[in-house]
Design a protein around this motif. Structure first.
Motif, PDB file in Angstrom:
ATOM      1  N   ALA A   1      -7.630  10.079  -0.834  1.00  0.00           N
ATOM      2  CA  ALA A   1      -8.061   8.719  -0.512  1.00  0.00           C
ATOM      3  C   ALA A   1      -7.529   8.379   0.878  1.00  0.00           C
ATOM      4  CB  ALA A   1      -7.535   7.729  -1.551  1.00  0.00           C
ATOM      5  N   ARG A   2      -8.348   8.628   1.878  1.00  0.00           N
ATOM      6  CA  ARG A   2      -7.905   8.553   3.271  1.00  0.00           C
ATOM      7  C   ARG A   2      -7.732   7.127   3.777  1.00  0.00           C
ATOM      8  NH1 ARG A   2      -5.269  10.376   7.762  1.00  0.00           N
ATOM      9  NH2 ARG A   2      -6.414   9.908   9.666  1.00  0.00           N
ATOM     10  N   ARG A   3      -8.688   6.227   3.436  1.00  0.00           N
ATOM     11  CA  ARG A   3      -8.705   4.910   4.091  1.00  0.00           C
ATOM     12  C   ARG A   3      -9.270   3.862   3.152  1.00  0.00           C
ATOM     13  NH1 ARG A   3     -12.028   1.806   7.779  1.00  0.00           N
ATOM     14  NH2 ARG A   3     -10.905   1.211   9.680  1.00  0.00           N
TER      15      ARG A   3
ATOM     16  N   ARG B   1      -4.727  11.482 -11.252  1.00  0.00           N
ATOM     17  CA  ARG B   1      -3.402  12.079 -11.096  1.00  0.00           C
ATOM     18  C   ARG B   1      -3.327  13.030  -9.893  1.00  0.00           C
ATOM     19  NH1 ARG B   1       0.765  13.765 -14.864  1.00  0.00           N
ATOM     20  NH2 ARG B   1      -0.515  12.981 -16.566  1.00  0.00           N
ATOM     21  N   ASP B   2      -4.340  13.874  -9.734  1.00  0.00           N
ATOM     22  CA  ASP B   2      -4.276  14.902  -8.697  1.00  0.00           C
ATOM     23  C   ASP B   2      -4.955  14.496  -7.393  1.00  0.00           C
ATOM     24  OD1 ASP B   2      -2.787  16.568 -10.301  1.00  0.00           O
ATOM     25  OD2 ASP B   2      -4.522  17.587 -11.135  1.00  0.00           O
ATOM     26  N   THR B   3      -5.384  13.236  -7.283  1.00  0.00           N
ATOM     27  CA  THR B   3      -5.920  12.718  -6.025  1.00  0.00           C
ATOM     28  C   THR B   3      -4.792  12.024  -5.276  1.00  0.00           C
ATOM     29  OG1 THR B   3      -8.102  12.349  -7.017  1.00  0.00           O
ATOM     30  CG2 THR B   3      -7.613  11.183  -4.967  1.00  0.00           C
ATOM     31  N   SER B   4      -4.616  12.389  -4.023  1.00  0.00           N
ATOM     32  CA  SER B   4      -3.582  11.762  -3.205  1.00  0.00           C
ATOM     33  C   SER B   4      -4.195  10.629  -2.387  1.00  0.00           C
ATOM     34  CB  SER B   4      -2.965  12.804  -2.268  1.00  0.00           C
ATOM     35  OG  SER B   4      -3.977  13.436  -1.485  1.00  0.00           O
ATOM     36  N   GLY B   5      -3.326   9.820  -1.769  1.00  0.00           N
ATOM     37  CA  GLY B   5      -3.818   8.834  -0.815  1.00  0.00           C
ATOM     38  C   GLY B   5      -3.516   7.386  -1.125  1.00  0.00           C
TER      39      GLY B   5
ATOM     40  N   ALA C   1       0.867  -1.183   0.000  1.00  0.00           N
ATOM     41  CA  ALA C   1       0.000   0.000   0.000  1.00  0.00           C
ATOM     42  C   ALA C   1       0.896   1.222   0.000  1.00  0.00           C
ATOM     43  CB  ALA C   1      -0.903   0.014   1.225  1.00  0.00           C
ATOM     44  N   ILE C   2       0.688   2.112  -0.967  1.00  0.00           N
ATOM     45  CA  ILE C   2       1.501   3.320  -1.022  1.00  0.00           C
ATOM     46  C   ILE C   2       0.617   4.552  -0.824  1.00  0.00           C
ATOM     47  CG2 ILE C   2       3.176   2.241  -2.580  1.00  0.00           C
ATOM     48  CD1 ILE C   2       2.017   4.015  -4.833  1.00  0.00           C
ATOM     49  N   ASN C   3       1.253   5.636  -0.438  1.00  0.00           N
ATOM     50  CA  ASN C   3       0.584   6.923  -0.301  1.00  0.00           C
ATOM     51  C   ASN C   3       0.910   7.730  -1.555  1.00  0.00           C
ATOM     52  OD1 ASN C   3      -0.766   9.150   0.695  1.00  0.00           O
ATOM     53  ND2 ASN C   3       0.881   9.758   2.095  1.00  0.00           N
ATOM     54  N   LYS C   4       0.041   7.643  -2.556  1.00  0.00           N
ATOM     55  CA  LYS C   4       0.317   8.320  -3.824  1.00  0.00           C
ATOM     56  C   LYS C   4       0.218   9.834  -3.647  1.00  0.00           C
ATOM     57  CE  LYS C   4      -2.435   9.343  -7.226  1.00  0.00           C
ATOM     58  NZ  LYS C   4      -1.891  10.676  -7.602  1.00  0.00           N
ATOM     59  N   PRO C   5       1.250  10.552  -4.049  1.00  0.00           N
ATOM     60  CA  PRO C   5       1.191  12.014  -3.917  1.00  0.00           C
ATOM     61  C   PRO C   5       0.377  12.674  -5.021  1.00  0.00           C
ATOM     62  CG  PRO C   5       3.318  11.343  -4.797  1.00  0.00           C
ATOM     63  CD  PRO C   5       2.565  10.082  -4.489  1.00  0.00           C
ATOM     64  N   HIS C   6      -0.093  13.861  -4.731  1.00  0.00           N
ATOM     65  CA  HIS C   6      -0.770  14.693  -5.719  1.00  0.00           C
ATOM     66  C   HIS C   6       0.152  14.905  -6.921  1.00  0.00           C
ATOM     67  CE1 HIS C   6      -2.845  18.376  -7.252  1.00  0.00           C
ATOM     68  NE2 HIS C   6      -1.614  18.735  -7.521  1.00  0.00           N
ATOM     69  N   GLY C   7      -0.398  14.831  -8.119  1.00  0.00           N
ATOM     70  CA  GLY C   7       0.364  15.135  -9.325  1.00  0.00           C
ATOM     71  C   GLY C   7       1.083  13.961  -9.952  1.00  0.00           C
ATOM     72  N   LEU C   8       1.111  12.808  -9.276  1.00  0.00           N
ATOM     73  CA  LEU C   8       1.768  11.620  -9.834  1.00  0.00           C
ATOM     74  C   LEU C   8       0.719  10.728 -10.474  1.00  0.00           C
ATOM     75  CD1 LEU C   8       4.396   9.927 -10.167  1.00  0.00           C
ATOM     76  CD2 LEU C   8       3.799   8.816  -7.993  1.00  0.00           C
ATOM     77  N   ALA C   9       0.820  10.538 -11.797  1.00  0.00           N
ATOM     78  CA  ALA C   9      -0.131   9.684 -12.510  1.00  0.00           C
ATOM     79  C   ALA C   9       0.074   8.227 -12.114  1.00  0.00           C
ATOM     80  CB  ALA C   9       0.039   9.854 -14.009  1.00  0.00           C
ATOM     81  N   VAL C  10      -0.993   7.437 -12.161  1.00  0.00           N
ATOM     82  CA  VAL C  10      -0.891   6.014 -11.861  1.00  0.00           C
ATOM     83  C   VAL C  10      -0.299   5.268 -13.057  1.00  0.00           C
ATOM     84  CG1 VAL C  10      -2.216   3.914 -11.373  1.00  0.00           C
ATOM     85  CG2 VAL C  10      -2.726   6.034 -10.147  1.00  0.00           C
ATOM     86  N   GLN C  11      -0.696   5.664 -14.262  1.00  0.00           N
ATOM     87  CA  GLN C  11      -0.179   5.023 -15.473  1.00  0.00           C
ATOM     88  C   GLN C  11       0.281   6.073 -16.469  1.00  0.00           C
ATOM     89  OE1 GLN C  11      -3.762   2.607 -16.054  1.00  0.00           O
ATOM     90  NE2 GLN C  11      -2.503   0.795 -15.788  1.00  0.00           N
TER      91      GLN C  11
ATOM     92  N   ARG D   1       7.476  -8.091 -10.075  1.00  0.00           N
ATOM     93  CA  ARG D   1       6.925  -6.751 -10.244  1.00  0.00           C
ATOM     94  C   ARG D   1       5.496  -6.677  -9.698  1.00  0.00           C
ATOM     95  NH1 ARG D   1       8.147  -2.495 -13.652  1.00  0.00           N
ATOM     96  NH2 ARG D   1       6.423  -1.107 -14.169  1.00  0.00           N
ATOM     97  N   PRO D   2       5.209  -5.763  -8.771  1.00  0.00           N
ATOM     98  CA  PRO D   2       3.848  -5.626  -8.252  1.00  0.00           C
ATOM     99  C   PRO D   2       2.869  -5.232  -9.364  1.00  0.00           C
ATOM    100  CG  PRO D   2       5.430  -4.438  -6.885  1.00  0.00           C
ATOM    101  CD  PRO D   2       6.141  -4.815  -8.141  1.00  0.00           C
ATOM    102  N   ARG D   3       1.600  -5.518  -9.134  1.00  0.00           N
ATOM    103  CA  ARG D   3       0.558  -5.211 -10.120  1.00  0.00           C
ATOM    104  C   ARG D   3      -0.412  -4.167  -9.568  1.00  0.00           C
ATOM    105  NH1 ARG D   3       3.642  -9.924 -10.941  1.00  0.00           N
ATOM    106  NH2 ARG D   3       2.981 -11.008 -12.835  1.00  0.00           N
ATOM    107  N   LEU D   4      -0.807  -3.231 -10.421  1.00  0.00           N
ATOM    108  CA  LEU D   4      -1.857  -2.288 -10.069  1.00  0.00           C
ATOM    109  C   LEU D   4      -3.197  -3.017 -10.043  1.00  0.00           C
ATOM    110  CD1 LEU D   4      -0.799   0.618 -12.440  1.00  0.00           C
ATOM    111  CD2 LEU D   4      -0.736   0.718  -9.949  1.00  0.00           C
ATOM    112  N   VAL D   5      -4.037  -2.742  -9.046  1.00  0.00           N
ATOM    113  CA  VAL D   5      -5.350  -3.385  -8.984  1.00  0.00           C
ATOM    114  C   VAL D   5      -6.488  -2.364  -8.972  1.00  0.00           C
ATOM    115  CG1 VAL D   5      -4.492  -5.472  -7.881  1.00  0.00           C
ATOM    116  CG2 VAL D   5      -5.253  -3.561  -6.450  1.00  0.00           C
ATOM    117  N   HIS D   6      -6.176  -1.087  -8.800  1.00  0.00           N
ATOM    118  CA  HIS D   6      -7.173  -0.022  -8.938  1.00  0.00           C
ATOM    119  C   HIS D   6      -6.409   1.252  -9.257  1.00  0.00           C
ATOM    120  CE1 HIS D   6      -6.924   1.923  -4.727  1.00  0.00           C
ATOM    121  NE2 HIS D   6      -5.994   0.990  -4.747  1.00  0.00           N
ATOM    122  N   ARG D   7      -7.125   2.356  -9.382  1.00  0.00           N
ATOM    123  CA  ARG D   7      -6.478   3.594  -9.816  1.00  0.00           C
ATOM    124  C   ARG D   7      -6.951   4.781  -8.975  1.00  0.00           C
ATOM    125  NH1 ARG D   7      -7.431   4.402 -16.091  1.00  0.00           N
ATOM    126  NH2 ARG D   7      -5.860   6.019 -15.753  1.00  0.00           N
ATOM    127  N   LEU D   8      -6.148   5.833  -9.002  1.00  0.00           N
ATOM    128  CA  LEU D   8      -6.532   7.139  -8.470  1.00  0.00           C
ATOM    129  C   LEU D   8      -6.236   8.162  -9.556  1.00  0.00           C
ATOM    130  CD1 LEU D   8      -4.976   7.104  -4.855  1.00  0.00           C
ATOM    131  CD2 LEU D   8      -7.381   6.784  -5.453  1.00  0.00           C
TER     132      LEU D   8
END
Length: 341
Positions: free
Chosen positions: A291-293, A153-157, A112-122, A144-151
């Protein structure tokens, strides 16, 4: 499948990638082009029609629609000849250190990572730095880990990743079956009334690429996608703004942003779904969505619960309106709330 761990391994190996929740209903050819923009439509069509691409083990046409959680067999992808060799995949020590610094939780099956604002998922045509690329920090091929959902670009969490195909399959399945409980924090203009409730508003996609938006749709519209969100007010700044908890029961693209705008309370700092009044109130604030929780079943049993600390952008928003960050602590505001449809 080879165990080779070179930087070029992802291009030579067959991969299994799971369709993200927000990608439910996307065309196969568009799904491929989003991930590998250098591929031509002809290349994607050839791979599909020759059976190199398969979904849940079956052949699929290029125009076929994908469902969330589906396993896509991806054959070796040709190099992007427009880039110098190695540029697209080789990570620097700084990249690796940055990726590892985002980790909130890690075990042998889940990250589980805390994705920062401005970083695209793909990645995309103009995006070379994104979460998917950074996953090489944990290795290539089966490592290599796999993405299973998305946020957005500008949503953090909180963003979950599966370690290995089996973990990714189980996590993606939980998202596809709407079993993941996601809680977002947002600051919106005005005070929604009632202060808590549910939004049942179908959405449909309009525009393309960077101009793509989700808009309210009539239920009879064949392009309409069911979308439902629960909301609860955490605190108010007089009548100017409200700090909200949001829980999406469906996973449509931009769902929370489109829903809050649809009920007349756009999320502040949103250049796409905001209106003149919300843009004026936002001032220099960035998108106030975090994305808090997240809570769901762990792939090997038991519950997995992860919380992400506030991003600098969200902290700035709370401070601007005088909200006490501790007001959001405590019981789940959506305890006992269920999807209506």
């Amino acid at each position: 499948m080879t165990d080779e761990k070179s930087a070029d391994a992802p291009k030579r190996e067959v991969q299994t990638i799971y369709v993200a929740e927000a990608e439910d209903g996307i065309r196969l050819d568009r799904w491929f082009r989003r991930r590998w923009p250098h591929l031509s439509n002809i290349q994607v069509q050839k791979m599909a029609r020759s059976g190199q691409i398969r979904v849940d083990g079956a052949r699929i046409k290029p125009e076929g629609r994908l469902t969330a959680g589906a396993a896509v067999r991806v054959p070796p992808i040709p190099d992007d000849t427009s880039r110098q060799a190695g540029d697209a995949h080789t990570l620097t020590e700084r990249d690796i250190a940055f990726a590892k610094s985002l980790v909130l939780y890690e075990d042998d099956m889940v990250i589980a990572i805390n994705k920062p604002h401005g970083l695209a998922v793909q990645g995309g045509t103009k995006t070379s730095r994104h979460v998917d690329r950074l996953l090489g920090a944990w290795g290539e091929g089966m490592d290599r880990p796999r993405l299973v959902h998305r946020l957005d670009r500008d949503t953090s969490g909180v963003l979950l990743l599966g370690k290995g195909p089996e973990a990714a399959k189980r996590l993606a399945g939980a998202f596809a079956r709407r079993q993941a409980k996601k809680t977002y924090w947002a600051i919106v203009i005005g005070n929604p009334k009632p202060s808590a409730g549910q939004i049942d508003m179908p959405l449909k996609k309009t525009g393309i690429n960077d101009f793509e938006m989700m808009r309210p749709a009539d239920r009879k519209d064949p392009r309409a996608e069911p979308a439902e969100t629960a909301f609860a007010t955490i605190s108010r700044a007089a009548h100017r703004a409200a700090w909200m908890a949001l829980r999406p029961f469906t996973g449509r693209t931009h769902q929370l942003r489109a829903h809050m705008a649809g009920i007349g309370h756009p999320i502040l700092g949103d250049p796409k779904y905001g209106d003149d009044k919300s843009r004026e109130l936002s001032g220099p604030l960035k998108l106030q969505l975090h994305a808090r929780r997240i809570e769901l079943d762990h792939p090997r049993g038991g519950k997995l619960i992860v919380e992400a600390p506030l991003s600098p952008e969200m902290k700035a928003g709370l401070a601007h309106f005088g909200f006490d960050p501790h007001e959001g602590d405590g019981e789940d505001p959506f305890e006992g709330v269920r999807r209506q449809r």
